[in-house]
Enzyme design. Structure first.
Site, PDB file in Angstrom:
ATOM      1  CG  HIS A 187      29.515  51.625  45.991  1.00 53.41           C
ATOM      2  ND1 HIS A 187      30.354  52.715  45.884  1.00 53.41           N
ATOM      3  CD2 HIS A 187      29.121  51.567  47.302  1.00 53.41           C
ATOM      4  CE1 HIS A 187      30.464  53.295  47.073  1.00 53.41           C
ATOM      5  NE2 HIS A 187      29.719  52.617  47.948  1.00 53.41           N
ATOM      6  CD  GLU A 188      28.164  48.080  49.211  1.00 54.49           C
ATOM      7  OE1 GLU A 188      28.988  47.728  50.074  1.00 54.49           O
ATOM      8  OE2 GLU A 188      27.519  49.133  49.274  1.00 54.49           O
ATOM      9  CG  LEU A 189      31.918  42.973  44.921  1.00 53.18           C
ATOM     10  CD1 LEU A 189      31.818  42.019  43.732  1.00 53.18           C
ATOM     11  CD2 LEU A 189      32.355  42.200  46.162  1.00 53.18           C
ATOM     12  NE  ARG A 249      44.436  41.390  27.574  1.00 57.96           N
ATOM     13  CZ  ARG A 249      44.038  41.824  28.764  1.00 57.96           C
ATOM     14  NH1 ARG A 249      42.961  42.592  28.855  1.00 57.96           N
ATOM     15  NH2 ARG A 249      44.690  41.490  29.847  1.00 57.96           N
ATOM     16  CE1 TYR A 303      44.707  29.551  28.445  1.00 55.96           C
ATOM     17  CE2 TYR A 303      43.403  31.065  27.133  1.00 55.96           C
ATOM     18  CZ  TYR A 303      43.633  30.401  28.312  1.00 55.96           C
ATOM     19  OH  TYR A 303      42.788  30.582  29.372  1.00 55.96           O
ATOM     20  NE  ARG A 346      37.340  29.457  35.902  1.00 58.42           N
ATOM     21  CZ  ARG A 346      38.296  30.376  35.910  1.00 58.42           C
ATOM     22  NH1 ARG A 346      39.443  30.137  35.316  1.00 58.42           N
ATOM     23  NH2 ARG A 346      38.102  31.523  36.518  1.00 58.42           N
ATOM     24  CB  THR A 382      38.136  36.144  34.213  1.00 54.92           C
ATOM     25  OG1 THR A 382      37.799  36.697  32.935  1.00 54.92           O
ATOM     26  CG2 THR A 382      39.244  36.941  34.865  1.00 54.92           C
ATOM     27  CG  LEU A 418      37.044  33.511  24.329  1.00 57.16           C
ATOM     28  CD1 LEU A 418      37.267  32.029  24.103  1.00 57.16           C
ATOM     29  CD2 LEU A 418      37.447  34.295  23.069  1.00 57.16           C
TER      30      LEU A 418
END
Length: 452
Positions: free
Chosen positions: A242-244, A354, A359, A403, A415, A419
């Site tokens: 909610h806050e974000l 995706r 890639y 990453r 992000t 995966l």
């Protein structure tokens, strides 16, 4: 748990039966035949009585009378010998080979000596024959044979054995049940807890003050603590969502207003703000999805036609891949049905597709192959044609926020959560997911799922 119950039951029962059998055998072996020795002084009195008879017969009838007396008692269990100092009987007759040596020992020690040999017991004492010569009087007593099998297997013995086994079996059944029943209760609670039922408790179902009861109390305390932590985490997730997302929504509104009021020079900056806002919104959604997978209870009882599911996902992936000049193709395969949550499984496979599209190099094909493996399992292999992943990082790409290359992730818009979501969803369905660098380049992700 049934195997544990049977092992405990059989262990108890066999132990009790074996102990009873050993006790019976020992009692049988150590129990002397009835009437063998009525009292401790039997040997002294018996030999003295036989010796008196021998003196009386020799004094009255001589050696011939003694011979007749001995022959008249031939069918009895006791045999009598008068052995002279030369080791020979008073009249020639067969005798055991140990008797002369026993006679010499009695003459030397001048006392009663008892010897056992198999079923024979030899009583020898000093003696004076009718000619007043030193001799040895020997009584050879033949013991009765031990009880035969008919004694062991009489109806009374068989009834006692049957009652013993029955009572022992009932006691062992009660012991085994008293041990395994609370363990089964604890196991059922642990299985429910593992499926996401965090409110399950076992303290009231197990009574007593045993170690298993203490283990049940510890389980309840652990479950209570975990339930509180999970509820706190879920509440925090809802608050974060909610806050974000509320500021993001207001930011998008402000962004549209800024587009309307700004000139051409601000377009590039506003486009960048929009992309970053969308990326942040996607990251929040994926993060919430990941946490939901780890905590929420998801029914896995839908029948899923894998061919229809993959055709829809491949069509959606091709729509996105077209802008990158990449195609997604799935090899033909027979209709296969699996069981699970279709929406959850679709999201997992979509993330993998995706990722492969994102890639893969331009003018390449992302290949999807489906095969039926052994043990009623189906394998889905998704292969892209990109740069691949360093071997040291292959095992880590399913970790949240991992990453391989920060610069590459920023360019691709990844992000680091997709995966990880796929991994949790596949494992929730009882499957596995692995990755490897394919020969010729590109990363291949292999999923295995149980079939109906």
């Amino acid at each position: 748990m049934q195997r544990l119950y049977m092992r405990i039951f059989l262990s108890f029962w066999l132990t009790v039966t074996l102990a009873g059998g050993i006790m019976a055998v020992l009692a049988y072996i150590n129990h002397p035949p009835e009437g063998m020795f009525p009292d401790p002084n039997f040997a002294d009195r018996a030999v003295a009585s036989y010796a008196q008879d021998a003196h009386r017969v020799l004094d009255r009838d001589g050696v011939d009378g003694w011979k007749h007396y001995v022959q008249s008692r031939r069918n009895r269990n006791a045999k009598m010998f008068i052995i002279g100092e030369d080791g020979q009987p008073l009249f020639p007759r067969p005798m055991k080979r140990n008797i002369p040596a026993l006679a010499r020992q009695v003459l030397a020690e001048k006392k009663l000596i008892i010897k056992h040999r198999n079923r024979d017991v030899f009583f020898a004492q000093p003696f004076v024959d009718h000619l007043q010569r030193p001799a040895v009087f020997v009584v050879q007593l033949r013991l009765p044979p031990p009880p035969g099998r008919d004694r062991l297997f009489r109806p009374g013995s068989l009834i006692f054995l049957g009652v013993f086994l029955l009572v022992g079996g009932l006691v062992c059944w009660w012991l085994a049940r008293s041990l395994t029943s609370p363990i089964q209760t604890l196991r059922n609670a642990a299985q429910q807890f593992a499926t996401g039922n965090l409110s399950v408790r076992v303290g009231g179902a197990i009574s007593g003050r045993s170690e298993i009861k203490e283990l049940a109390d510890d389980f309840d305390a652990m479950a209570e603590r975990i339930e509180q932590q999970v509820e706190s985490q879920q509440r925090l997730q809802r608050d974060i969502s909610h806050e974000l997302r509320s500021p993001l929504a207001r930011l998008n509104v402000a962004l549209e207003l800024a587009r309307q009021r700004s000139g051409e020079g601000a377009t590039s900056a506003l486009d960048r703000i929009e992309r970053e806002s969308e990326r942040l919104n996607e990251m929040i959604g994926q993060l919430l999805s990941l946490n939901q997978l780890e905590t929420a209870v998801v029914p896995l009882d839908e029948r899923i036609d894998l061919a229809n599911l993959l055709s829809e996902l491949v069509a959606d992936a091709n729509f996105e891949a077209h802008s990158r000049q990449v195609r997604v193709e799935v090899d033909a395969f027979d209709s296969l049905v699996i069981k699970g949550a279709e929406k959850l499984l679709a999201g997992a496979i979509e993330n993998i597709l995706r990722n492969a599209v994102r890639y893969s190099a331009e003018d390449t094909v992302v290949q999807v192959a489906v095969t039926q493996a052994e043990n009623q399992r189906v394998t889905i292999a998704v292969r892209g044609h990109g740069p691949g992943v360093p071997e040291a990082a292959v095992e880590k790409i399913f970790q949240p926020f991992y990453r391989v290359d920060d610069a590459r992730e920023r360019r691709s818009g990844g992000t680091g959560i997709g995966l990880a979501i796929a991994d949790r969803a596949i494992r929730r369905h009882g499957g596995t997911i692995t990755a490897r660098n394919a020969a010729g380049g590109g990363l291949e992700v292999v999923i295995t799922l149980p079939m109906v």
